[in-house]
Design a protein around this motif. Structure first.
Motif, PDB file in Angstrom:
ATOM      1  N   THR A 179      17.156  10.718 -11.679  1.00 25.99           N
ATOM      2  CA  THR A 179      16.349  11.841 -12.121  1.00 25.99           C
ATOM      3  C   THR A 179      14.865  11.511 -11.963  1.00 25.99           C
ATOM      4  O   THR A 179      14.475  10.343 -11.910  1.00 25.99           O
ATOM      5  CB  THR A 179      16.652  12.170 -13.601  1.00 25.99           C
ATOM      6  N   ASN A 180      14.069  12.547 -11.934  1.00 27.06           N
ATOM      7  CA  ASN A 180      12.632  12.386 -11.694  1.00 27.06           C
ATOM      8  C   ASN A 180      11.908  12.053 -12.997  1.00 27.06           C
ATOM      9  O   ASN A 180      11.168  12.858 -13.552  1.00 27.06           O
ATOM     10  CB  ASN A 180      12.066  13.657 -11.066  1.00 27.06           C
ATOM     11  N   CYS A 184      10.894   6.223 -11.390  1.00 21.66           N
ATOM     12  CA  CYS A 184      12.032   6.341 -10.465  1.00 21.66           C
ATOM     13  C   CYS A 184      11.616   6.843  -9.086  1.00 21.66           C
ATOM     14  O   CYS A 184      12.041   6.300  -8.065  1.00 21.66           O
ATOM     15  CB  CYS A 184      13.105   7.258 -11.063  1.00 21.66           C
ATOM     16  N   SER A 185      10.788   7.873  -9.055  1.00 19.60           N
ATOM     17  CA  SER A 185      10.366   8.422  -7.769  1.00 19.60           C
ATOM     18  C   SER A 185       9.562   7.396  -6.975  1.00 19.60           C
ATOM     19  O   SER A 185       9.741   7.260  -5.758  1.00 19.60           O
ATOM     20  CB  SER A 185       9.549   9.698  -7.973  1.00 19.60           C
ATOM     21  N   TYR A 189      11.156   6.559  -3.564  1.00 22.24           N
ATOM     22  CA  TYR A 189      10.440   7.180  -2.444  1.00 22.24           C
ATOM     23  C   TYR A 189       9.197   6.406  -2.016  1.00 22.24           C
ATOM     24  O   TYR A 189       8.670   6.635  -0.933  1.00 22.24           O
ATOM     25  CB  TYR A 189      10.031   8.612  -2.800  1.00 22.24           C
ATOM     26  N   LYS A 200      12.848   6.640   2.273  1.00 19.86           N
ATOM     27  CA  LYS A 200      13.540   6.925   1.027  1.00 19.86           C
ATOM     28  C   LYS A 200      14.639   5.899   0.763  1.00 19.86           C
ATOM     29  O   LYS A 200      15.470   5.650   1.630  1.00 19.86           O
ATOM     30  CB  LYS A 200      14.149   8.325   1.066  1.00 19.86           C
ATOM     31  N   ILE A 204      16.060  11.728  -5.331  1.00 20.17           N
ATOM     32  CA  ILE A 204      15.612  12.090  -6.677  1.00 20.17           C
ATOM     33  C   ILE A 204      16.143  13.478  -7.017  1.00 20.17           C
ATOM     34  O   ILE A 204      16.124  14.385  -6.182  1.00 20.17           O
ATOM     35  CB  ILE A 204      14.073  12.082  -6.759  1.00 20.17           C
ATOM     36  N   THR A 205      16.604  13.644  -8.261  1.00 24.67           N
ATOM     37  CA  THR A 205      17.172  14.925  -8.695  1.00 24.67           C
ATOM     38  C   THR A 205      16.450  15.442  -9.938  1.00 24.67           C
ATOM     39  O   THR A 205      15.840  14.667 -10.677  1.00 24.67           O
ATOM     40  CB  THR A 205      18.664  14.770  -9.024  1.00 24.67           C
TER      41      THR A 205
END
Length: 264
Positions: A179-180, A184-185, A189, A200, A204-205
């Motif tokens: 999840t963002n 995490c991003s 990324y 990537k 990311i969700t």
């Protein structure tokens, strides 16, 4: 309900005030990732005091773990079975995924005794969705014993800072769907200033979106090139930016700088 809200607002305001006092008194303000700097500035931090020192891991230790070749794809949720990790979203996403990858296996690796009521709700959800042959609760484990058997790590957390799970799995070459939240991003990324861009290391969700989570898991497991590229990218990013020795050196240099400025 109104009283509860008033108490919550009081504590939020109180800790925001603590933050402002600490920021004002500090010579340097260190955060784990770039994205958090904006939040700290909003809480009163001086941008000129801010710096980033990311957590690091023992890259050589984790990268020495060899990925096993298996017939069944295996995805893993690694973390405490508590509401803030939104384990139910993971379970729902696997429920959708089995329609497209019936042979998939899903492991939930982490302690289940911190919130026993929530754990029982999760276990009941697995039974209700007829996923007992797909999803297994493995409890608290030594993660190194399992990373070689995992194809994909999935984090559905509502809140995170800089989850080490992504780094530990990434050092093995395991992509992540997350999840963002938090860093995490950045980890998956890459930061905007990453040079050269490494690509990537997963997907990311959005929060609370088990449909998007299931779709992202499927994309990575179903597309060999996408998976391979993500595996290479996350491994390279961890090796370049998230080494424990770099973290230690950065703090050592920071402390030396501060000690040299102290007036005796």
């Amino acid at each position: 309900h109104g009283t509860e809200r008033e108490i919550k607002d009081f504590w939020i305001d109180t800790f925001t005030s603590y933050s402002r006092l600490c920021y004002e008194a500090s010579t340097k303000i260190i955060t784990l990732y770039e994205g958090n700097k904006e939040l700290q500035i909003a809480d009163g931090a001086d941008p000129n005091k801010l710096g980033v020192i990311a957590n690091g891991i023992d890259v050589e230790h984790y990268s020495s773990i060899k990925k096993e070749v298996k017939e069944q794809p295996t995805v893993a949720f690694i973390g405490r079975v508590v509401p803030i990790k939104d384990v139910k979203c993971f379970i729902h996403s696997i429920g959708l995924l089995v329609d497209r990858i019936p042979e998939v296996r899903a492991w939930i690796i982490g302690p289940t005794d911190e919130d026993e009521e929530y754990y029982q709700e999760c276990a009941n959800l697995v039974v209700k969705k007829n996923l007992t042959s797909t999803i297994s609760f493995l409890g608290k484990q030594r993660i190194e014993d399992y990373l070689g058997k995992i194809d994909l790590v999935v984090l559905t957390s509502i809140s995170e800072a800089q989850p080490l799970t992504i780094l530990e799995a990434g050092a093995v070459g395991i992509p992540c769907v997350a999840t963002n939240v938090g860093a995490c991003s950045e980890m998956i990324y890459g930061r905007p200033d990453e040079d050269p861009p490494l690509g990537k290391g997963g997907l990311i969700t959005p929060l609370f979106n088990y449909t998007a989570t299931a779709d992202s898991i499927f994309q990575l497991l179903d597309n060999d090139k996408l998976y391979h590229d993500a595996s290479i990218a996350i491994k390279a990013r961890v090796e370049k930016y998230y080494r424990k020795e770099d973290q230690h050196r950065a703090y050592r240099e920071l402390y030396e700088e501060l000690m040299n400025t102290v007036k005796v």
